[in-house]
Design an enzyme around this catalytic site. Structure first.
Site, short mmCIF file in Angstrom:
data_model
loop_
_atom_site.label_atom_id
_atom_site.label_comp_id
_atom_site.label_asym_id
_atom_site.label_seq_id
_atom_site.Cartn_x
_atom_site.Cartn_y
_atom_site.Cartn_z
N GLY A 299 119.70 -8.25 34.54
CA GLY A 299 120.64 -7.75 33.54
C GLY A 299 121.65 -6.79 34.13
N GLY A 300 121.56 -6.54 35.45
CA GLY A 300 122.48 -5.64 36.12
C GLY A 300 123.64 -6.37 36.76
N ASP B 277 124.48 -6.61 39.99
CA ASP B 277 124.23 -7.31 41.25
C ASP B 277 123.74 -8.74 41.02
OD1 ASP B 277 124.95 -5.06 42.72
OD2 ASP B 277 122.91 -4.27 42.71
N SER B 278 122.68 -8.90 40.24
CA SER B 278 122.15 -10.25 40.03
C SER B 278 123.12 -11.12 39.23
CB SER B 278 120.79 -10.19 39.34
OG SER B 278 120.85 -9.46 38.13
N MET C 45 112.23 -11.78 34.49
CA MET C 45 110.78 -11.67 34.47
C MET C 45 110.36 -10.63 33.44
SD MET C 45 109.90 -11.70 38.55
CE MET C 45 110.85 -10.20 38.84
N CYS D 41 106.39 -5.59 43.87
CA CYS D 41 107.06 -6.43 42.88
C CYS D 41 107.86 -7.53 43.57
CB CYS D 41 107.97 -5.58 42.00
SG CYS D 41 108.75 -6.51 40.66
N GLY E 246 119.83 -10.43 43.84
CA GLY E 246 120.96 -9.55 44.10
C GLY E 246 120.67 -8.49 45.15
N CYS F 179 110.31 1.22 37.31
CA CYS F 179 110.59 0.64 36.00
C CYS F 179 109.54 0.98 34.96
CB CYS F 179 110.76 -0.88 36.12
SG CYS F 179 109.29 -1.78 36.67
#
Length: 362
Positions: A10-11, A13-14, A33, A102, A126, A200
């Site tokens: 959702g950022g 970069d990706s 995910m 992760c 990303g 997170c």
């Protein structure tokens, strides 16, 4: 058309990575995910990378660019491989790096399995890192990102030849500012979105409270002791502290600044010393991954990093008989910590890394 599975947080970069792959002629499939519920971490927050708003941001990018998007439930795997390990390490007096786990077990394990199920040739993230095929050795290399301030190779040392062959890091050649500019150019609403800085599942940074809530364990007060073993104060419980910590270390009557130099879970003691007590010149690491697939048979000169974005330090790495790796630094390194990763480099090439299990002077 070739398919590429895009890991989307959702950022910015990706999201830009997804557009890059579409421009390269791939058919992207966006995936976020689902790693935990807010109830799992006793917080009601939208500040993490798994929030509902992040899912909506990723979905909106997929809709705008024009590719399918899914949310995969990996909560059980995340709990087992990341959250449980995080707690176990802290309760054993170690300092974990859950972002490494992760990446290892979720992004580059579970997602590669799903990618194959969906007929995708690549998993794309990303990350600011690069992949290069070296014809001379007929192998893939993991390289640092060109933007040194954003380089994320430290958390990717677990990559194998098979994973590198089926992975793409399209942002590795760019700076963060260039990526934000690309997002603006593409008209993506998340171009100015802030980055998440905290772990997170502990977005408020209160690791000790998370440990107690998640495990149901509460150790209670223990002793601060000095280097000689003399009791010099009382602390809140050993897992509130990590090597190198100064903030929150209250010891009355001791001269100079107080630093945590050792955590002893077996006695609930925290050893306090001076800054110079934090410098050691060697470590041993286990669970070591050599990215080439071959461990060196002789000691090798390397540059090493024992914390994310830490300055590289020259060292000699030696593979021991049990497969663990000893790293002897040319100069003492500050606050090396059990549970953290040591990552070895040869210039821009990442050689591999492992988990620190012993720190000492030799």
């Amino acid at each position: 058309m070739k398919k590429a599975l895009i890991a989307m947080s959702g950022g910015v970069d990706s999201s830009v990575a997804a557009v890059f792959m579409k421009d390269k002629g791939y058919d992207p499939i966006g995936v976020t995910m689902k790693l935990y519920d807010n109830d799992d971490i006793s917080l009601d927050t939208e500040k993490t990378c798994c929030s509902l708003s992040d899912v909506e941001d990723a979905r909106n990018v997929a809709i705008k660019v024009g590719f399918p998007y899914y949310v995969f439930n990996f909560k059980a795997r995340f709990k087992e491989k990341v959250m449980d390990k995080f707690c176990n390490f802290y309760m054993c007096g170690k300092t974990p790096n859950p972002c490494i786990d992760c990446n290892r077990y979720l992004k580059f394990d579970e997602l590669h399995r799903r990618a194959k199920e969906l007929g995708c040739e690549l998993v794309v993230t990303g990350h600011y890192a690069r992949i290069r095929y070296d014809e001379a050795t007929d192998s893939y290399q993991l390289l640092t990102g060109l933007d040194e301030s954003k380089d994320q190779s430290y958390v990717l040392y677990h990559m194998t030849q098979d994973l590198l062959a089926e992975t793409d890091f399209p942002l590795g050649e760019f700076t963060k500012d260039e990526i934000r500019a690309k997002a603006e150019e593409y008209g993506l609403a998340i171009a100015d979105k802030k980055e998440s800085q905290d772990i997170c599942f502990v977005p408020d940074g209160d690791y000790a409270s998370f440990l107690e809530d998640f495990t149901g364990q509460h150790v209670g007060e223990g002793d601060f002791v000095d280097i000689e073993g003399n009791v010099i104060g009382t602390h809140k419980g050993y897992y509130h502290y990590t090597v190198g910590q100064r903030r929150g270390v209250q010891v009355k009557g001791r001269e100079g600044r107080n630093y945590v130099v050792e955590v002893r879970p077996e006695t609930n003691q925290v050893v306090i010393g001076d800054n110079e007590d934090l410098f050691k010149n060697s470590l041993v690491a286990d669970d070591f991954n050599w990215i080439s697939g071959h461990a060196p048979t002789e000691p090798i000169k390397v540059s090493a990093r024992t914390r994310y974005h830490q300055k590289l330090t020259s060292a000699v790495a030696t593979v021991m008989e049990d497969g663990n790796v000893q790293v002897k630094f040319d100069e003492p390194v500050r606050a090396m910590t059990k549970g953290q990763a040591v990552v070895l480099y040869d210039g821009e090439v990442v050689l591999g890394g492992g988990t620190i299990i012993e720190v000492k002077n030799i």
